[in-house]
Design an enzyme around this catalytic site. Sequence first.
Site, PDB file in Angstrom:
ATOM      1  N   LYS A   1       0.856  -1.192   0.000  1.00 13.83           N
ATOM      2  CA  LYS A   1       0.000   0.000   0.000  1.00 13.83           C
ATOM      3  C   LYS A   1       0.884   1.231   0.000  1.00 13.83           C
ATOM      4  O   LYS A   1       2.050   1.179   0.415  1.00 13.83           O
ATOM      5  CB  LYS A   1      -0.905   0.017   1.233  1.00 13.83           C
ATOM      6  CG  LYS A   1      -2.189   0.815   1.044  1.00 13.83           C
ATOM      7  CD  LYS A   1      -3.187   0.104   0.159  1.00 13.83           C
ATOM      8  CE  LYS A   1      -4.495   0.882   0.063  1.00 13.83           C
ATOM      9  NZ  LYS A   1      -5.521   0.151  -0.699  1.00 13.83           N
TER      10      LYS A   1
ATOM     11  N   ASP B   1      -6.834   4.516  -5.063  1.00 12.62           N
ATOM     12  CA  ASP B   1      -7.494   4.379  -3.764  1.00 12.62           C
ATOM     13  C   ASP B   1      -8.198   5.713  -3.526  1.00 12.62           C
ATOM     14  O   ASP B   1      -8.420   6.483  -4.474  1.00 12.62           O
ATOM     15  CB  ASP B   1      -6.472   4.055  -2.667  1.00 12.62           C
ATOM     16  CG  ASP B   1      -7.131   3.560  -1.371  1.00 12.62           C
ATOM     17  OD1 ASP B   1      -7.225   4.352  -0.428  1.00 12.62           O
ATOM     18  OD2 ASP B   1      -7.571   2.393  -1.317  1.00 12.62           O
TER      19      ASP B   1
END
Length: 446
Positions: free
Chosen positions: A127, A167
């Site tokens: 991430k 995201d």
Amino acid sequence: MKNQHLIEVLEHVKKRNPNEPEFIQAVTEVFESLDVVADRRPDLIEAGVFERIVEPERQIIFRVPWVDDNGKVQVNRGFRIQFNSAIGPYKGGLRLHPSVYSGIIKFLGFEQIFKNSLTTLPMGGGKGGSDFDPKGKSDLEIMRFCQSFMTELARHIGPDCDVPAGDIGTGAREIGYMFGAYKRIKNDFSGVLTGKGLGFGGSLARTEATGFGLCYFTDEMLKANGKSFKDQTVVISGSGNVAIYATQKATQLGAKVVALSDSQGYIYDKNGIDLDLVKQLKEVERKRIKEYINTHADAEYHEGCSGIWTIPCDIALPCATQNEIDEAAAKALAANGCYCVSEGANMPSTPEAINVYFENNMLYGPAKAANAGGVATSGLEMSQNSQRMAWTFEAVDEKLHDIMRDIFAQCDSAAKEYGMPGNYMAGANIAGFLKVAEAMKAQGCV
């Protein structure tokens, strides 16, 4: 949690990461499910799998300087946490939001390990992101930021190493700017980012994937318990891609969605959400959700987000952000007849809220399983890039539907095998963990 080894590892995590509550929360939730696994699998304890899986393989923090439209230099902080590559290259989104710091990125990367494992595709967990806020910025400011961000990130990623995606705050525009910068820096046209535009390697159905996948998973969970979306009232938080396309698919499956929200408040339309208007407001005009009531006199707008969970419904799909449903909100849902909560956002329910779900025998679809459709379709985009092919929308959607069916089946099977039938949170954690753990054990102490 009763297993002494897990208790000791968790205590070590808390001491080592004292200022990262989201990460500690994520590890605690997973370890509580793995109690029974640790008892049955002493070989995994012996191999040090539990200690290794909570420590990222690599954490990268870097400066992101960029110039605003007034000619002033601004500085943000960039992150990429490459958490676990046991089953494939790191895969996970880039979040652009003022709340981003190492703890948020670490929790999201940890969750991504198990989510990616459940898809059955060969993808590890990672991430990244920045505390940059794209809201209120011009296209040129966002382009300058993305180019500066990629100047550093480019040296750490690659199609067979680490493949970031979008995201919160990182949509098609941002991915496009980042991909252009990467291509120029590396002189290499490869599938290093997913969520790209259709004209340069993107996949049909990627925009819809997380919302559609959420509903496919939820539909399987409902059917396994003698229920369906048909004629059910649904409340969905958020109004980004996940919420919009969850609304679309839930409606196609026969439900009536009556509420959506953004960071300032929520709308309630007892007649059912006008999705075309929401798409116009959020995707085209980039306006606030409160504008909805200007053309729908019967609809209500309320400031603040938490009140959305007081609306009576059968099914709740939280699709906004982490920890948006606390204990009080969960109790309000239960009191108003909600029997199913399935998560489109990452970790949107607090531990206290999850306890309320179980105490009231509510069906609960955990994020790492229920919202895996986005990363699953990102994996399908990687496959198309490798093959130099583009599949039809129908082909991608069919593969996505199959993957989400399989994810539910894995959760259901693991929960039953370990003596917790109907506990899909435990099932997701166990099924996702075991695949990664076996790979880590087989590859030795690395």
